[in-house]
Design an enzyme around this catalytic site. Structure first.
Site, PDB file in Angstrom:
ATOM      1  N   GLY A   1       0.768  -1.248   0.000  1.00  0.00           N
ATOM      2  CA  GLY A   1       0.000   0.000   0.000  1.00  0.00           C
ATOM      3  C   GLY A   1       0.798   1.296   0.000  1.00  0.00           C
TER       4      GLY A   1
ATOM      5  CD  GLU B   1       1.648   0.758   6.856  1.00  0.00           C
ATOM      6  OE1 GLU B   1       1.339   1.018   5.675  1.00  0.00           O
ATOM      7  OE2 GLU B   1       1.347  -0.312   7.401  1.00  0.00           O
ATOM      8  CG  ASP B   2      -1.115   2.139   3.058  1.00  0.00           C
ATOM      9  OD1 ASP B   2      -0.884   1.781   4.237  1.00  0.00           O
ATOM     10  OD2 ASP B   2      -1.629   1.368   2.230  1.00  0.00           O
TER      11      ASP B   2
ATOM     12  CG  ASP C   1      -8.185   0.348   9.986  1.00  0.00           C
ATOM     13  OD1 ASP C   1      -8.971   1.297  10.151  1.00  0.00           O
ATOM     14  OD2 ASP C   1      -8.563  -0.826   9.857  1.00  0.00           O
TER      15      ASP C   1
ATOM     16  CG  PHE D   1     -12.716   0.321   2.652  1.00  0.00           C
ATOM     17  CD1 PHE D   1     -11.744  -0.436   3.303  1.00  0.00           C
ATOM     18  CD2 PHE D   1     -12.740   0.324   1.270  1.00  0.00           C
ATOM     19  CE1 PHE D   1     -10.815  -1.175   2.579  1.00  0.00           C
ATOM     20  CE2 PHE D   1     -11.812  -0.420   0.535  1.00  0.00           C
ATOM     21  CZ  PHE D   1     -10.857  -1.167   1.192  1.00  0.00           C
TER      22      PHE D   1
ATOM     23  NE  ARG E   1      -2.003  -2.693  -4.071  1.00  0.00           N
ATOM     24  CZ  ARG E   1      -2.177  -2.856  -2.759  1.00  0.00           C
ATOM     25  NH1 ARG E   1      -2.245  -1.796  -1.981  1.00  0.00           N
ATOM     26  NH2 ARG E   1      -2.298  -4.056  -2.247  1.00  0.00           N
TER      27      ARG E   1
HETATM   28  P1  IMP Z   1      -3.901  -2.027  10.481  1.00  0.00           P
HETATM   29  O1  IMP Z   1      -2.931  -3.139  10.757  1.00  0.00           O
HETATM   30  O2  IMP Z   1      -5.319  -2.391  10.864  1.00  0.00           O
HETATM   31  O3  IMP Z   1      -3.476  -0.691  11.071  1.00  0.00           O
HETATM   32  O4  IMP Z   1      -4.030  -1.877   8.950  1.00  0.00           O
HETATM   33  C1  IMP Z   1      -3.011  -1.436   8.193  1.00  0.00           C
HETATM   34  C2  IMP Z   1      -3.170  -1.833   6.765  1.00  0.00           C
HETATM   35  O5  IMP Z   1      -4.523  -2.170   6.398  1.00  0.00           O
HETATM   36  C3  IMP Z   1      -2.807  -0.659   5.917  1.00  0.00           C
HETATM   37  O6  IMP Z   1      -1.444  -0.632   5.683  1.00  0.00           O
HETATM   38  C4  IMP Z   1      -3.628  -0.881   4.672  1.00  0.00           C
HETATM   39  O7  IMP Z   1      -2.902  -1.700   3.776  1.00  0.00           O
HETATM   40  C5  IMP Z   1      -4.853  -1.618   5.145  1.00  0.00           C
HETATM   41  N1  IMP Z   1      -6.001  -0.676   5.299  1.00  0.00           N
HETATM   42  C6  IMP Z   1      -6.461  -0.113   6.430  1.00  0.00           C
HETATM   43  N2  IMP Z   1      -7.509   0.697   6.188  1.00  0.00           N
HETATM   44  C7  IMP Z   1      -7.722   0.653   4.857  1.00  0.00           C
HETATM   45  C8  IMP Z   1      -8.662   1.306   3.973  1.00  0.00           C
HETATM   46  O8  IMP Z   1      -9.545   2.105   4.375  1.00  0.00           O
HETATM   47  N3  IMP Z   1      -8.540   1.016   2.653  1.00  0.00           N
HETATM   48  C9  IMP Z   1      -7.606   0.155   2.163  1.00  0.00           C
HETATM   49  N4  IMP Z   1      -6.708  -0.469   2.942  1.00  0.00           N
HETATM   50  C10 IMP Z   1      -6.764  -0.217   4.279  1.00  0.00           C
HETATM   51 MG    MG Z   2      -0.466  -1.323   4.035  1.00  0.00          MG
END
Ligand code: IMP
Ligand code: MG
Length: 181
Positions: free
Chosen positions: A48, A103-104, A107, A156, A169
């Site tokens: 991402g 990071e992108d 979440d 999302f 992407r």
């Molecule tokens: P986390 O481990 O829950 O913090 O999620 C991190 C990863 O989940 C990010 O690096 C994204 O690749 C993916 N992610 C989280 N939220 C979104 C979203 O709204 N759209 C697309 N990918 C997401």
């Molecule tokens: Mg990611």
């Protein structure tokens, strides 16, 4: 800008490329100030973050900065699986290095927490994180990123590197899932 559909879901324009570019340059200025002369190692989390990392890295006028890539995955469709699988490990020697995780989006924070744990085993001099997007309401573990482009509600989104099952992407702007009414 128009609405677009993926997998039968409608997404509406959310953050335009001009706004993204503005934040990328603001972040780059802060990072330049903090990392001048430190031989920083930017650590881009694939897949991402690759577009954001590419723009951010070029925007940072740091002569001694380097970049490396690591691949993690924790998402299935629109849900975090809660389980993070490391798909591609780190080959660079990070002992004594100043690491900036790129990071992108943060979440649940699970990916970032897992990565920090992994990195700590290799004795880096410092570990900080920059994330283009941050969903503070969704954070279940760890801290907020040190540098944040946009704080957003828990919806999302896709585009600018962010995907829905691998798609979208390559959209230059960011779109958000449209609320059903
Ligand atoms: P986390 O481990 O829950 O913090 O999620 C991190 C990863 O989940 C990010 O690096 C994204 O690749 C993916 N992610 C989280 N939220 C979104 C979203 O709204 N759209 C697309 N990918 C997401
Ligand atoms: Mg990611």
């Amino acid at each position: 800008m128009e609405e677009i559909t993926y997998q039968g879901l409608t997404f509406e324009p959310y953050i335009r490329r001009e706004e993204i570019a503005k934040q990328v340059h603001r972040l780059a200025e802060e990072i330049e100030r903090d990392y001048e002369g430190k031989n920083a190692l930017f650590l881009c989390i694939l897949n991402g973050a690759f577009i954001f990392a590419s723009d951010l890295f070029r925007a940072c006028k740091l002569r001694d900065a380097e970049i490396a890539f690591i691949r993690f995955k924790s998402y299935q469709g629109m849900e975090s699986t809660g389980e993070v699988k490391q798909l591609m490990g780190l080959t660079e020697d990070i002992e004594g290095r100043h690491i900036l995780i790129v990071e992108d989006i943060i979440d649940s924070g699970i990916t970032a927490a897992q990565l920090r744990k992994e990195l700590a085993k290799h004795n880096p001099a410092s570990v900080k994180m920059v994330s283009l997007l941050f969903k503070p309401d969704a954070l279940t573990i760890g801290e907020a990123p040190n540098y944040v482009g946009f704080e957003i509600p828990s919806k999302f989104i896709l585009g600018y590197g962010l995907d829905l099952d691998g798609l979208a992407r390559n959209l230059p702007d960011i779109y958000a899932l449209k609320e059903q009414r």
